[in-house]
Scaffold this motif. Sequence first.
Motif, short mmCIF file in Angstrom:
data_model
loop_
_atom_site.label_atom_id
_atom_site.label_comp_id
_atom_site.label_asym_id
_atom_site.label_seq_id
_atom_site.Cartn_x
_atom_site.Cartn_y
_atom_site.Cartn_z
N SER A 95 0.85 -1.18 0.00
CA SER A 95 0.00 0.00 0.00
C SER A 95 0.88 1.23 0.00
O SER A 95 2.05 1.18 0.42
N LEU A 96 0.28 2.34 -0.44
CA LEU A 96 1.05 3.57 -0.56
C LEU A 96 1.37 4.12 0.83
O LEU A 96 2.53 4.34 1.18
N ALA A 97 0.35 4.36 1.58
CA ALA A 97 0.55 4.91 2.92
C ALA A 97 -0.80 5.14 3.54
O ALA A 97 -1.81 5.21 2.87
N GLY A 98 -0.83 5.25 4.85
CA GLY A 98 -2.03 5.70 5.53
C GLY A 98 -3.09 4.64 5.67
O GLY A 98 -3.12 3.65 4.97
N GLN A 99 -4.01 4.89 6.58
CA GLN A 99 -4.99 3.87 6.88
C GLN A 99 -6.12 3.82 5.88
O GLN A 99 -6.87 2.86 5.85
N ASN A 100 -6.33 4.83 5.09
CA ASN A 100 -7.45 4.79 4.17
C ASN A 100 -7.00 4.65 2.73
O ASN A 100 -7.65 5.14 1.81
N THR A 101 -5.89 4.00 2.55
CA THR A 101 -5.42 3.72 1.20
C THR A 101 -5.62 2.25 0.89
O THR A 101 -5.57 1.39 1.77
N GLU A 102 -5.83 1.98 -0.38
CA GLU A 102 -6.12 0.63 -0.81
C GLU A 102 -4.89 -0.26 -0.68
O GLU A 102 -3.76 0.18 -0.91
N VAL A 103 -5.11 -1.48 -0.28
CA VAL A 103 -4.06 -2.48 -0.21
C VAL A 103 -4.20 -3.38 -1.43
O VAL A 103 -5.27 -3.93 -1.68
N PHE A 104 -3.12 -3.51 -2.18
CA PHE A 104 -3.12 -4.33 -3.39
C PHE A 104 -2.45 -5.66 -3.09
O PHE A 104 -1.39 -5.71 -2.48
N PHE A 105 -3.09 -6.73 -3.57
CA PHE A 105 -2.59 -8.06 -3.32
C PHE A 105 -2.05 -8.70 -4.59
O PHE A 105 -2.57 -8.47 -5.68
N GLY A 106 -1.03 -9.54 -4.42
CA GLY A 106 -0.58 -10.39 -5.50
C GLY A 106 -1.47 -11.62 -5.62
O GLY A 106 -2.42 -11.79 -4.86
N LYS A 107 -1.15 -12.47 -6.60
CA LYS A 107 -1.96 -13.66 -6.85
C LYS A 107 -1.58 -14.82 -5.94
O LYS A 107 -2.23 -15.86 -5.96
N GLY A 108 -0.52 -14.64 -5.16
CA GLY A 108 -0.16 -15.66 -4.20
C GLY A 108 0.86 -16.66 -4.72
O GLY A 108 1.00 -16.88 -5.91
N THR A 109 1.59 -17.25 -3.77
CA THR A 109 2.49 -18.37 -4.05
C THR A 109 1.99 -19.55 -3.24
O THR A 109 1.90 -19.47 -2.02
N ARG A 110 1.68 -20.63 -3.96
CA ARG A 110 1.22 -21.84 -3.28
C ARG A 110 2.44 -22.64 -2.87
O ARG A 110 3.18 -23.13 -3.73
N LEU A 111 2.68 -22.74 -1.57
CA LEU A 111 3.82 -23.48 -1.03
C LEU A 111 3.35 -24.82 -0.51
O LEU A 111 2.44 -24.89 0.31
N THR A 112 3.97 -25.87 -1.00
CA THR A 112 3.68 -27.22 -0.52
C THR A 112 4.95 -27.79 0.08
O THR A 112 5.97 -27.92 -0.62
N VAL A 113 4.91 -28.11 1.36
CA VAL A 113 6.04 -28.71 2.04
C VAL A 113 5.77 -30.20 2.19
O VAL A 113 4.72 -30.60 2.74
N VAL A 114 6.67 -31.01 1.67
CA VAL A 114 6.44 -32.47 1.67
C VAL A 114 7.48 -33.20 2.53
O VAL A 114 8.52 -32.62 2.87
#
Lengths: 114, 115
Positions: A95-114
């Motif tokens: 996010s850019l800054a501040g409490q009323n700014t939008e938070v942008f998310f990535g698509k994620g990393t799927r981690l599998t521990v075997v």
Amino acid sequence: GPKVLQIPSHQIIDMGQMVTLNCDPVSNHLYFYWYKQILGQQMEFLVNFYNGKVMEKSKLFKDQFSVERPDGSYFTLKIQPTALEDSAVYFCASSLAGQNTEVFFGKGTRLTVV
Amino acid sequence: TQTVSQSDAHVTVFEGDSVELRCNYSYGGSIYLSWYIQHHGHGLQFLLKYYSGNPVVQGVNGFEAEFSKSDSSFHLRKASVHWSDSAVYFCAVRVGGSALGRLHFGAGTQLIVIP
């Protein structure tokens, strides 16, 4: 719109090994976050990072976890050593800054521990 | 205990129906409320937010949400859903007083739209 990129999208790793998840946040953003989502469950906050420092972390952010963003490059989450319960999707956000700014998310990393 | 509650785990409607997805929170003070959508296998996509001003906020794709301080709610609505709206919807609260305020998510509501 602005995009947060995460590399890789999937990672399979042997228990006990080290893994580094990479995030390329939105270019002018100053606040960075990692969230964890176990399959079918809600998103859980791990850590936030600002000005080169961890500012807040949750109980899920174990001692085996660390974050850094060396010289404005990738914002990384390192797990060393990994455990089976670390299997989840890890989302990076910024996010850019501040409490009323939008938070942008990535698509994620799927981690599998075997 | 401070919480974000989404009372419905699943909501099923037909295409063209209206829908309301419920969100209640228990945080006090100034807060920032938002809704995100997550299509299967994808990340979170921002829908809309509320911080102050008009309690009814408009978002993308015809979604709107209404903030109610008296009910501690921020319900999401859409007048006429499309099959592509099928996804999981997360309500999130960001607590004020700090620029570093993390997002607290509800458990999510899976919306299923039958064509």
